[in-house]
Design an enzyme around this catalytic site. Structure first.
Site, PDB file in Angstrom:
ATOM      1  N   ASP A 173      48.677 -39.291 -10.011  1.00  0.00           N
ATOM      2  CA  ASP A 173      48.322 -37.863  -9.289  1.00  0.00           C
ATOM      3  C   ASP A 173      48.939 -36.618 -10.293  1.00  0.00           C
ATOM      4  OD1 ASP A 173      47.050 -36.378  -7.965  1.00  0.00           O
ATOM      5  OD2 ASP A 173      48.399 -36.289  -6.501  1.00  0.00           O
ATOM      6  N   ASN A 210      35.939 -39.586  -6.109  1.00  0.00           N
ATOM      7  CA  ASN A 210      36.293 -38.237  -6.867  1.00  0.00           C
ATOM      8  C   ASN A 210      35.220 -38.213  -7.689  1.00  0.00           C
ATOM      9  OD1 ASN A 210      39.496 -40.025  -8.515  1.00  0.00           O
ATOM     10  ND2 ASN A 210      39.232 -37.836  -6.743  1.00  0.00           N
TER      11      ASN A 210
END
Length: 246
Positions: free
Chosen positions: A19, A67
Site C-alpha cells: 500500500d 480496485n
C-alpha cells in the site's frame, strides 16, 4: 540488520499488502501511476531479499476486485504495468517460481496470456514461489470454494458431514501453499482489506507507515525481527509452548 535475524526462524510464507504507491507519487507531485512503477522496483528488491533469506512463499496483494472501481486510466496503466513487469529476469535470476491467484477471467486476454506464460516458464524454479494476488477478493475466493463444495455434495462426491477445515483449504485458490506466517501492510493503514481472510487466522500481523516504494531490505528485516520477537501459541498457553520448545 540481517545479522540480527535468527536465520532458523525465518517465516516460510510472507504475505504483503503493498500500500501507498499512489500517495507516494502524489506527495512528489507525480501521477499515481508513477508510484505504481516505483512499486515494481520495490517488488524486485523484496523478492531478491526474501529469496536470499530463505523465505519459501511470498504473496503480494497486487490488485483487488475493488480496485476495478478506480479511474479507467489508472486501471489501464496497472494492467500495462503487469504486462511489462513480468520479466523473466527477476524470476530466473533468483530461481523463483511464479503463481497467480484471483478472479483472472476479468483480466484482459493479453494479461491472462502473459500470466500463463510466466507460470509455465518458471514452473521448475524451486528457491521460492512468488504468488501475485490479482483481481483478488478473499470473500469471493471463499464463496467460490463454497460453490465448488456445494456442487460436489450435489454430485455425491462429498458429504456435508465430511467438510472440515482441510476440505475448505483444498478448495481455495491458495490450496497449493501453506498459510502465511507473517502478514505485512505498508502505507500506514491498519486493516486487512479483504486479503487472505481465511488463511491469516493465525498469521502474525505487522503494519508500518512506510509507503511501498520506499519499503526495502531494512524495512523487511524490521518486520521479520518483530515476527521473531513474538511467541506463536496457536491457542495454547505460554507455559505449554515453552515446554514443547525444550
Amino acid at each position: 540488520m540481517t545479522a540480527e535475524l535468527d536465520m532458523t526462524r525465518i517465516p516460510q510464507h510472507i504475505a504483503i499488502i503493498m500500500d501507498g504507491n499512489g500517495r507516494w507519487a502524489m506527495e512528489r507531485g507525480k501521477e499515481r501511476t508513477y508510484g505504481h512503477q516505483a512499486g515494481v522496483e520495490a517488488v524486485r528488491r523484496i523478492t531478491s531479499e526474501c529469496t536470499r533469506l530463505g523465505v519459501k512463499y511470498l504473496t503480494l496483494y497486487t490488485f483487488s476486485t475493488e480496485n476495478w472501481n478506480r479511474p479507467d486510466d489508472e486501471v489501464a496503466a496497472l494492467m500495462g504495468l503487469v504486462l511489462s513487469s513480468l520479466e523473466d529476469e527477476i524470476f530466473m535470476k533468483n530461481n523463483v517460481r511464479f503463481r497467480v491467484i484471483g478472479d483472472l477471467g476479468r483480466l484482459p486476454e493479453a494479461v491472462q496470456q502473459k500470466l500463463r506464460e510466466t507460470e509455465e516458464h518458471t514452473a521448475k524454479n524451486d528457491a521460492m514461489t512468488m504468488v501475485v494476488a490479482l483481481s483478488y477478493s478473499s470473500k469471493l475466493e471463499i464463496v467460490r470454494a463454497m460453490q465448488k463444495m456445494a456442487q460436489e455434495v450435489k454430485d455425491g462426491t462429498l458429504t456435508p458431514e465430511s467438510i472440515d477445515e482441510k476440505t475448505v483449504d483444498e478448495h481455495l485458490w491458495t490450496s497449493f501453499m501453506p498459510n502465511p506466517d507473517l502478514l505485512i501492510r505498508t502505507g500506514g493503514e491498519v486493516r486487512i482489506s479483504n486479503y487472505l481472510l481465511w488463511q491469516i487466522a493465525y498469521s502474525e500481523l505487522y503494519f508500518c507507515d512506510t509507503y511501498w516504494p520506499d519499503f526495502g531490505e531494512q524495512e523487511l528485516c524490521k518486520a521479520i525481527q518483530s515476527f521473531q520477537s513474538r511467541q506463536r501459541r496457536f491457542g495454547k498457553t505460554e507455559a505449554q509452548v515453552e515446554e514443547e520448545e525444550k
